[in-house]
Write an enzyme that holds these catalytic residues in place. Structure first.
Site, PDB file in Angstrom:
ATOM      1  CD  GLU A 160      -2.990  -1.066   2.286  1.00 33.47           C
ATOM      2  OE1 GLU A 160      -3.735  -0.069   2.274  1.00 33.47           O
ATOM      3  OE2 GLU A 160      -3.101  -1.971   3.133  1.00 33.47           O
ATOM      4  CG  ASP A 180     -10.166   1.511   7.225  1.00 35.04           C
ATOM      5  OD1 ASP A 180      -9.759   1.515   8.400  1.00 35.04           O
ATOM      6  OD2 ASP A 180     -10.804   0.565   6.729  1.00 35.04           O
ATOM      7  CE1 TYR A 244      -8.293  -1.262  25.330  1.00 31.94           C
ATOM      8  CE2 TYR A 244     -10.316  -1.665  26.517  1.00 31.94           C
ATOM      9  CZ  TYR A 244      -8.969  -1.875  26.353  1.00 31.94           C
ATOM     10  OH  TYR A 244      -8.289  -2.707  27.199  1.00 31.94           O
ATOM     11  CD  GLN A 245      -9.234  -4.861  24.083  1.00 34.12           C
ATOM     12  OE1 GLN A 245      -8.341  -4.968  23.237  1.00 34.12           O
ATOM     13  NE2 GLN A 245      -9.012  -4.583  25.320  1.00 34.12           N
ATOM     14  CE1 TYR A 248      -6.310  -7.242  11.800  1.00 34.76           C
ATOM     15  CE2 TYR A 248      -7.869  -5.408  11.787  1.00 34.76           C
ATOM     16  CZ  TYR A 248      -7.474  -6.660  11.335  1.00 34.76           C
ATOM     17  OH  TYR A 248      -8.259  -7.323  10.425  1.00 34.76           O
ATOM     18  CG  HIS A 250       0.894  -1.085  15.296  1.00 31.22           C
ATOM     19  ND1 HIS A 250       2.225  -1.393  15.154  1.00 31.22           N
ATOM     20  CD2 HIS A 250       0.782   0.236  14.987  1.00 31.22           C
ATOM     21  CE1 HIS A 250       2.886  -0.306  14.778  1.00 31.22           C
ATOM     22  NE2 HIS A 250       2.029   0.700  14.668  1.00 31.22           N
ATOM     23  CG  HIS A 252      -5.210   1.397  14.368  1.00 30.14           C
ATOM     24  ND1 HIS A 252      -4.874   0.214  15.008  1.00 30.14           N
ATOM     25  CD2 HIS A 252      -6.551   1.355  14.224  1.00 30.14           C
ATOM     26  CE1 HIS A 252      -5.951  -0.500  15.218  1.00 30.14           C
ATOM     27  NE2 HIS A 252      -6.997   0.165  14.768  1.00 30.14           N
TER      28      HIS A 252
HETATM   29  P1  M7G Z   1      -9.514  -1.905  14.480  1.00 33.41           P
HETATM   30  O1  M7G Z   1     -10.240  -1.039  15.428  1.00 33.41           O
HETATM   31  O2  M7G Z   1      -8.252  -2.540  14.979  1.00 33.41           O
HETATM   32  O3  M7G Z   1     -10.402  -3.090  13.924  1.00 33.41           O
HETATM   33  O4  M7G Z   1      -9.216  -1.023  13.184  1.00 33.41           O
HETATM   34  P2  M7G Z   1     -11.833  -3.188  13.240  1.00 33.41           P
HETATM   35  O5  M7G Z   1     -11.539  -3.810  11.880  1.00 33.41           O
HETATM   36  O6  M7G Z   1     -12.572  -4.169  14.121  1.00 33.41           O
HETATM   37  O7  M7G Z   1     -12.435  -1.831  13.190  1.00 33.41           O
HETATM   38  C1  M7G Z   1      -8.399  -1.472  12.143  1.00 33.41           C
HETATM   39  C2  M7G Z   1      -8.752  -0.676  10.898  1.00 33.41           C
HETATM   40  O8  M7G Z   1      -7.848  -1.025   9.866  1.00 33.41           O
HETATM   41  C3  M7G Z   1     -10.164  -1.029  10.369  1.00 33.41           C
HETATM   42  O9  M7G Z   1     -10.879   0.166  10.132  1.00 33.41           O
HETATM   43  C4  M7G Z   1      -9.894  -1.849   9.109  1.00 33.41           C
HETATM   44  O10 M7G Z   1     -10.878  -1.662   8.106  1.00 33.41           O
HETATM   45  C5  M7G Z   1      -8.547  -1.336   8.663  1.00 33.41           C
HETATM   46  N1  M7G Z   1      -7.751  -2.341   7.952  1.00 33.41           N
HETATM   47  C6  M7G Z   1      -7.642  -3.646   8.251  1.00 33.41           C
HETATM   48  N2  M7G Z   1      -6.766  -4.248   7.393  1.00 33.41           N
HETATM   49  C7  M7G Z   1      -6.401  -5.655   7.440  1.00 33.41           C
HETATM   50  C8  M7G Z   1      -6.314  -3.288   6.529  1.00 33.41           C
HETATM   51  C9  M7G Z   1      -5.394  -3.315   5.435  1.00 33.41           C
HETATM   52  O11 M7G Z   1      -4.783  -4.336   5.065  1.00 33.41           O
HETATM   53  N3  M7G Z   1      -5.177  -2.119   4.832  1.00 33.41           N
HETATM   54  C10 M7G Z   1      -5.829  -0.964   5.208  1.00 33.41           C
HETATM   55  N4  M7G Z   1      -5.568   0.150   4.537  1.00 33.41           N
HETATM   56  N5  M7G Z   1      -6.703  -0.920   6.231  1.00 33.41           N
HETATM   57  C11 M7G Z   1      -6.952  -2.085   6.891  1.00 33.41           C
END
Ligand code: M7G
EC number: 3.6.1.59
Length: 312
Positions: A160, A180, A244-245, A248, A250, A252
């Site tokens: 990306e 996203d 929260y939670q 992922y 890390h 963001h």
């Molecule tokens: P989160 O709150 O950890 O999880 O947010 P959620 O998916 O339950 O909301 C992670 C954010 O990263 C989400 O808004 C996902 O749509 C976005 N996301 C996840 N992945 C695997 C990717 C990716 O590979 N690329 C991009 N650009 N966004 C991603």
């Protein structure tokens, strides 16, 4: 290293990243196992199946109608009359293929956890004290969390890289801002970007202390400035928050259009960045100590851990 910002015009232009039509289609071979979830109102469907013997999740979502192609849509489509009564008539409009796209997300190979994430489930609200976090949640997420390989790929420009809208490379206060994968960048109404911090030692909101304030304020001001400049959306039209939670672990931050009711922007999961900054300014240990409520799905292993610990 200097901050980097992609060319504004390019970022505004609705461009498909990888661009060309995909010749190697992972969905043409897709064998459907079951529908995980569907919503007629949101016009999406989440499907579990197999691609060449590998588990996969495919998400199909009808794209919103775009203002910039409206005249072409009305002019070049065929109309099929359904009914006519007095001043009322309904039609099926058959649009040319390029104006009738379906946003498609493929996760392959998908783990059982991916499948569960998208399966419709009963949810329960858990109230986690600081102590519960350390004794119940942290051991669980340390062993069971989703891989953050995709995050590292972004930070290391292995994936990306051409989608990055802004980067501040500072190892302590820097971050990468990019769309996203829930946003197809075709229209501003559902704008959705994420800012991923360069630091790798902050899992979530829980780890934040006043030490991280320079990171958070930098991320807020540069994230908002960039979005204003690149997409013409002012800070007063943005919802900027942590989950929260999170799925992922890390750190963001989600930047979504205020007009868009993004999944997970409700009070049980979203924490506004501006509130987080103020809470940390008032008390450095705020997120270490206070109880945080969040929803867990019935089949989430963490819910079981809370039950076993007698917390539910
Ligand atoms: P989160 O709150 O950890 O999880 O947010 P959620 O998916 O339950 O909301 C992670 C954010 O990263 C989400 O808004 C996902 O749509 C976005 N996301 C996840 N992945 C695997 C990717 C990716 O590979 N690329 C991009 N650009 N966004 C991603």
């Amino acid at each position: 290293m200097a901050e980097r910002e992609n060319d504004g015009a390019a970022a505004k232009r609705p461009k498909t990243d990888a661009g060309e039509l995909s010749s190697d289609s992972p969905v043409s071979d897709f064998k459907i196992t079951r529908i995980l979830r569907e919503c007629a109102r949101e016009k999406n469907i989440f499907i579990h199946g197999k691609v060449k013997d590998q588990d996969a999740v495919v998400i199909l979502e009808k794209a919103p109608i775009r203002k910039d192609t409206l005249s072409e849509l009305l002019k070049s489509s065929q109309l099929q009359l359904e009914m006519k009564n007095d001043v009322y008539s309904t039609y099926q409009l058959q649009a040319p293929a390029h104006l009738n796209e379906i946003k498609t997300t493929v996760i392959c190979p998908a783990t059982e956890k991916h499948v569960k994430k998208y399966l419709h489930q009963e949810v329960f609200l858990v109230e986690e004290s600081g102590e519960d976090y350390r004794t119940v949640t942290l051991p669980y997420i340390s062993s069971q969390s989703f891989s953050v390989q995709w995050v590292h790929n972004i930070l290391e420009k292995k994936a990306e890289a051409d989608r990055i809208v802004f980067e501040d490379p500072d190892p302590l206060t820097g971050f990468v801002l990019l769309p996203d994968f829930k946003w197809d960048k075709k229209q501003i109404q559902d704008l959705y970007l994420i800012a991923i911090v360069h630091r790798r030692d902050v899992k979530s909101l829980r780890d934040l202390t006043s030490e991280h304030l320079p990171l958070l304020t930098n991320l807020r001001s540069k994230g908002e400035d960039t979005i204003q400049r690149q997409y013409g959306v002012p800070p007063s039209k943005l919802r900027v928050y942590f989950h929260y939670q999170p799925s992922y672990h890390h750190l963001h931050v989600h930047f979504t259009s205020l007009e868009y009711n993004a999944p997970g922007c409700g009070v049980e999961r979203a924490h506004l960045l501006s509130d987080v900054i103020q809470n940390l300014q008032a008390d450095s240990s705020y997120y270490h100590n206070r109880s945080l409520a969040f929803p867990l799905r019935a089949d989430d292993g963490l819910l079981l851990k809370f039950k076993e610990a007698g917390k539910l």
